[in-house]
Write a protein that holds these residues in place. Sequence first.
Motif, PDB file in Angstrom:
ATOM      1  N   HIS A  18     -93.511  75.907  25.036  1.00  0.00           N
ATOM      2  CA  HIS A  18     -93.434  74.442  24.354  1.00  0.00           C
ATOM      3  C   HIS A  18     -93.031  73.173  24.220  1.00  0.00           C
ATOM      4  O   HIS A  18     -93.308  72.314  24.205  1.00  0.00           O
ATOM      5  CB  HIS A  18     -93.512  75.372  22.603  1.00  0.00           C
ATOM      6  CG  HIS A  18     -92.028  75.279  22.282  1.00  0.00           C
ATOM      7  ND1 HIS A  18     -91.632  77.028  22.846  1.00  0.00           N
ATOM      8  CD2 HIS A  18     -91.411  74.554  21.762  1.00  0.00           C
ATOM      9  CE1 HIS A  18     -90.161  76.995  22.689  1.00  0.00           C
ATOM     10  NE2 HIS A  18     -89.913  75.601  21.006  1.00  0.00           N
ATOM     11  N   VAL A  19     -92.377  73.698  25.472  1.00  0.00           N
ATOM     12  CA  VAL A  19     -91.134  72.303  26.103  1.00  0.00           C
ATOM     13  C   VAL A  19     -91.533  71.847  26.953  1.00  0.00           C
ATOM     14  O   VAL A  19     -92.173  70.984  27.353  1.00  0.00           O
ATOM     15  CB  VAL A  19     -90.085  72.749  25.973  1.00  0.00           C
ATOM     16  CG1 VAL A  19     -89.110  71.597  26.338  1.00  0.00           C
ATOM     17  CG2 VAL A  19     -89.493  73.248  24.175  1.00  0.00           C
ATOM     18  N   CYS A  20     -91.479  72.397  28.093  1.00  0.00           N
ATOM     19  CA  CYS A  20     -92.305  71.783  29.277  1.00  0.00           C
ATOM     20  C   CYS A  20     -93.752  71.892  30.049  1.00  0.00           C
ATOM     21  O   CYS A  20     -93.946  72.149  30.835  1.00  0.00           O
ATOM     22  CB  CYS A  20     -90.816  72.104  30.556  1.00  0.00           C
ATOM     23  SG  CYS A  20     -91.307  74.082  30.735  1.00  0.00           S
ATOM     24  N   GLY A  21     -94.528  73.300  29.069  1.00  0.00           N
ATOM     25  CA  GLY A  21     -95.525  73.114  29.599  1.00  0.00           C
ATOM     26  C   GLY A  21     -96.049  74.954  30.598  1.00  0.00           C
ATOM     27  O   GLY A  21     -96.838  74.575  31.058  1.00  0.00           O
ATOM     28  N   GLY A  22     -95.225  75.001  31.335  1.00  0.00           N
ATOM     29  CA  GLY A  22     -94.765  75.838  31.764  1.00  0.00           C
ATOM     30  C   GLY A  22     -95.409  77.255  31.373  1.00  0.00           C
ATOM     31  O   GLY A  22     -95.419  77.727  29.847  1.00  0.00           O
ATOM     32  N   LYS A  23     -96.088  78.000  32.688  1.00  0.00           N
ATOM     33  CA  LYS A  23     -96.685  79.016  32.151  1.00  0.00           C
ATOM     34  C   LYS A  23     -95.870  80.474  32.407  1.00  0.00           C
ATOM     35  O   LYS A  23     -95.077  80.586  33.591  1.00  0.00           O
ATOM     36  CB  LYS A  23     -98.246  79.408  33.152  1.00  0.00           C
ATOM     37  CG  LYS A  23     -98.705  80.163  33.019  1.00  0.00           C
ATOM     38  CD  LYS A  23     -99.888  80.412  33.684  1.00  0.00           C
ATOM     39  CE  LYS A  23    -101.262  81.859  33.369  1.00  0.00           C
ATOM     40  NZ  LYS A  23    -102.376  81.787  34.507  1.00  0.00           N
ATOM     41  N   VAL A  24     -95.546  81.476  31.351  1.00  0.00           N
ATOM     42  CA  VAL A  24     -94.910  82.755  31.452  1.00  0.00           C
ATOM     43  C   VAL A  24     -95.395  83.622  32.691  1.00  0.00           C
ATOM     44  O   VAL A  24     -96.940  83.894  32.549  1.00  0.00           O
ATOM     45  CB  VAL A  24     -95.097  83.205  29.658  1.00  0.00           C
ATOM     46  CG1 VAL A  24     -93.836  84.370  30.760  1.00  0.00           C
ATOM     47  CG2 VAL A  24     -94.312  82.353  29.057  1.00  0.00           C
ATOM     48  N   ILE A  25     -95.452  83.916  33.088  1.00  0.00           N
ATOM     49  CA  ILE A  25     -94.966  85.318  34.293  1.00  0.00           C
ATOM     50  C   ILE A  25     -94.357  85.861  34.098  1.00  0.00           C
ATOM     51  O   ILE A  25     -93.468  85.874  34.565  1.00  0.00           O
ATOM     52  CB  ILE A  25     -94.750  83.732  35.948  1.00  0.00           C
ATOM     53  CG1 ILE A  25     -95.252  83.401  36.212  1.00  0.00           C
ATOM     54  CG2 ILE A  25     -95.038  85.060  37.321  1.00  0.00           C
ATOM     55  CD1 ILE A  25     -97.227  82.610  36.183  1.00  0.00           C
ATOM     56  N   ARG A  26     -95.302  87.496  34.532  1.00  0.00           N
ATOM     57  CA  ARG A  26     -94.946  88.273  33.536  1.00  0.00           C
ATOM     58  C   ARG A  26     -95.071  88.699  35.004  1.00  0.00           C
ATOM     59  O   ARG A  26     -94.077  90.376  35.109  1.00  0.00           O
ATOM     60  CB  ARG A  26     -95.714  88.791  32.980  1.00  0.00           C
ATOM     61  CG  ARG A  26     -95.164  87.904  31.283  1.00  0.00           C
ATOM     62  CD  ARG A  26     -95.954  88.687  29.662  1.00  0.00           C
ATOM     63  NE  ARG A  26     -95.898  87.913  28.846  1.00  0.00           N
ATOM     64  CZ  ARG A  26     -96.214  87.258  28.001  1.00  0.00           C
ATOM     65  NH1 ARG A  26     -97.099  86.313  28.875  1.00  0.00           N
ATOM     66  NH2 ARG A  26     -95.812  86.353  27.316  1.00  0.00           N
ATOM     67  N   ASN A  27     -95.609  89.151  35.776  1.00  0.00           N
ATOM     68  CA  ASN A  27     -96.204  89.668  37.053  1.00  0.00           C
ATOM     69  C   ASN A  27     -95.201  89.245  38.371  1.00  0.00           C
ATOM     70  O   ASN A  27     -94.847  88.350  38.563  1.00  0.00           O
ATOM     71  CB  ASN A  27     -97.645  89.938  37.662  1.00  0.00           C
ATOM     72  CG  ASN A  27     -98.926  90.316  36.093  1.00  0.00           C
ATOM     73  OD1 ASN A  27     -97.587  91.573  35.478  1.00  0.00           O
ATOM     74  ND2 ASN A  27     -99.180  89.372  36.295  1.00  0.00           N
ATOM     75  N   ARG A  28     -95.464  90.586  38.644  1.00  0.00           N
ATOM     76  CA  ARG A  28     -94.261  89.946  40.506  1.00  0.00           C
ATOM     77  C   ARG A  28     -95.309  89.647  41.063  1.00  0.00           C
ATOM     78  O   ARG A  28     -96.675  89.384  41.196  1.00  0.00           O
ATOM     79  CB  ARG A  28     -93.712  91.355  40.647  1.00  0.00           C
ATOM     80  CG  ARG A  28     -92.555  92.235  39.796  1.00  0.00           C
ATOM     81  CD  ARG A  28     -91.687  92.856  40.952  1.00  0.00           C
ATOM     82  NE  ARG A  28     -91.371  92.993  42.397  1.00  0.00           N
ATOM     83  CZ  ARG A  28     -90.956  93.366  43.132  1.00  0.00           C
ATOM     84  NH1 ARG A  28     -90.616  94.951  43.082  1.00  0.00           N
ATOM     85  NH2 ARG A  28     -90.390  92.783  44.080  1.00  0.00           N
ATOM     86  N   LEU A  29     -94.798  89.014  42.044  1.00  0.00           N
ATOM     87  CA  LEU A  29     -95.748  88.397  43.363  1.00  0.00           C
ATOM     88  C   LEU A  29     -96.443  88.434  44.290  1.00  0.00           C
ATOM     89  O   LEU A  29     -95.309  89.452  44.801  1.00  0.00           O
ATOM     90  CB  LEU A  29     -94.999  87.125  43.888  1.00  0.00           C
ATOM     91  CG  LEU A  29     -96.175  86.103  44.406  1.00  0.00           C
ATOM     92  CD1 LEU A  29     -96.742  85.178  43.666  1.00  0.00           C
ATOM     93  CD2 LEU A  29     -94.593  84.958  45.654  1.00  0.00           C
ATOM     94  N   THR A  30     -97.976  88.725  44.178  1.00  0.00           N
ATOM     95  CA  THR A  30     -98.326  89.460  44.834  1.00  0.00           C
ATOM     96  C   THR A  30     -99.258  89.126  45.989  1.00  0.00           C
ATOM     97  O   THR A  30     -99.853  88.234  45.796  1.00  0.00           O
ATOM     98  CB  THR A  30     -98.737  90.900  44.265  1.00  0.00           C
ATOM     99  OG1 THR A  30     -99.850  90.447  43.327  1.00  0.00           O
ATOM    100  CG2 THR A  30     -98.100  92.107  43.528  1.00  0.00           C
ATOM    101  N   ILE A  31     -99.795  89.854  47.458  1.00  0.00           N
ATOM    102  CA  ILE A  31    -101.045  88.386  47.397  1.00  0.00           C
ATOM    103  C   ILE A  31    -102.521  88.676  46.857  1.00  0.00           C
ATOM    104  O   ILE A  31    -102.967  87.238  46.535  1.00  0.00           O
ATOM    105  CB  ILE A  31    -101.425  89.885  48.779  1.00  0.00           C
ATOM    106  CG1 ILE A  31    -100.359  89.890  50.416  1.00  0.00           C
ATOM    107  CG2 ILE A  31    -103.114  88.842  49.454  1.00  0.00           C
ATOM    108  CD1 ILE A  31    -100.097  88.378  50.368  1.00  0.00           C
ATOM    109  N   LYS A  32    -102.999  89.648  45.377  1.00  0.00           N
ATOM    110  CA  LYS A  32    -103.031  89.494  45.138  1.00  0.00           C
ATOM    111  C   LYS A  32    -103.198  88.533  44.388  1.00  0.00           C
ATOM    112  O   LYS A  32    -104.186  87.446  43.880  1.00  0.00           O
ATOM    113  CB  LYS A  32    -103.751  90.320  44.400  1.00  0.00           C
ATOM    114  CG  LYS A  32    -105.257  90.835  42.921  1.00  0.00           C
ATOM    115  CD  LYS A  32    -104.746  91.846  42.328  1.00  0.00           C
ATOM    116  CE  LYS A  32    -106.127  92.447  41.644  1.00  0.00           C
ATOM    117  NZ  LYS A  32    -105.906  93.248  40.770  1.00  0.00           N
TER     118      LYS A  32
END
Length: 265
Positions: A18-32
């Motif tokens: 709610h401050v910077c607007g950044g999306k919350v990322i919960r999953n690890r980075l994958t090719i998909k």
Amino acid sequence: MECKNCNTSLTLESDYCHVCGGKVIRNRLTIKHLLGYFTETFLNYDNKFLQTFISLFTKPDDVIGSYINGTRKKYVNVISYFAIALTITGIEWYILNTFFPDLIDMSSVAAKGQEALANESVSFVQDYISIVLMLFVPVYALMSKLVFFTLKKYNYTEHLVIFMYIIAQISIFGALINLTGVIIGIPLGHLVYINGPFQLIFSAYCLKKLYNLSIKGLLLRTLLFLVIFLLFFILFSALVVVVNIVMHGGVDAFMEAQKSKIQTP
């Protein structure tokens, strides 16, 4: 849970900060996830990139005017859009040089006897294309400010924003035209007859929308722009020649190089 961008405390149900607007990322980075992000960012009709690209043709005053007036979420911001254009232009020239080197020929638009110099200039520009495009922005902004010196609607910094959007759009559209043209066998020099008028018409169209000009006012200021552009073009051409002379080690060496290129079949 904290925002990974600004460290603000978030609830477990939060999807965006709610401050910077950044999306919350919960999953690890994958090719998909990478492919999904690419598709969401660039290929969906409703994404900001396509929306910005289309809207710059249909309502440039809304895209550019919104950014200048402080509305920054609806379209891709000017810095990001310009960066995307630089990336696309770099990819364009890589493809041209790798797969269509024989079609990078500007002889058809050069004065008689200046064919080698024209191709030399294009070679120089493509080697420093990102720098050239970035230099175009303050130059075109200055030219535009001079053309509209009687109208105080936009200051010089705002003209920088205007032409960052315009040059980015011209570069992206030009890349599409150039790649399509060479694929069907049209030399790059012939495509200038499409890209050149488009650049002028699109720039005039954007400025007409932004300044709400009449047809008469647009024509008069376009003529003034062309006069100023010619002066800047002469200066730029002279600069390219000077740089080439320095890189060749002097006037004599440069002239000898040009003669050898003309004589080479």
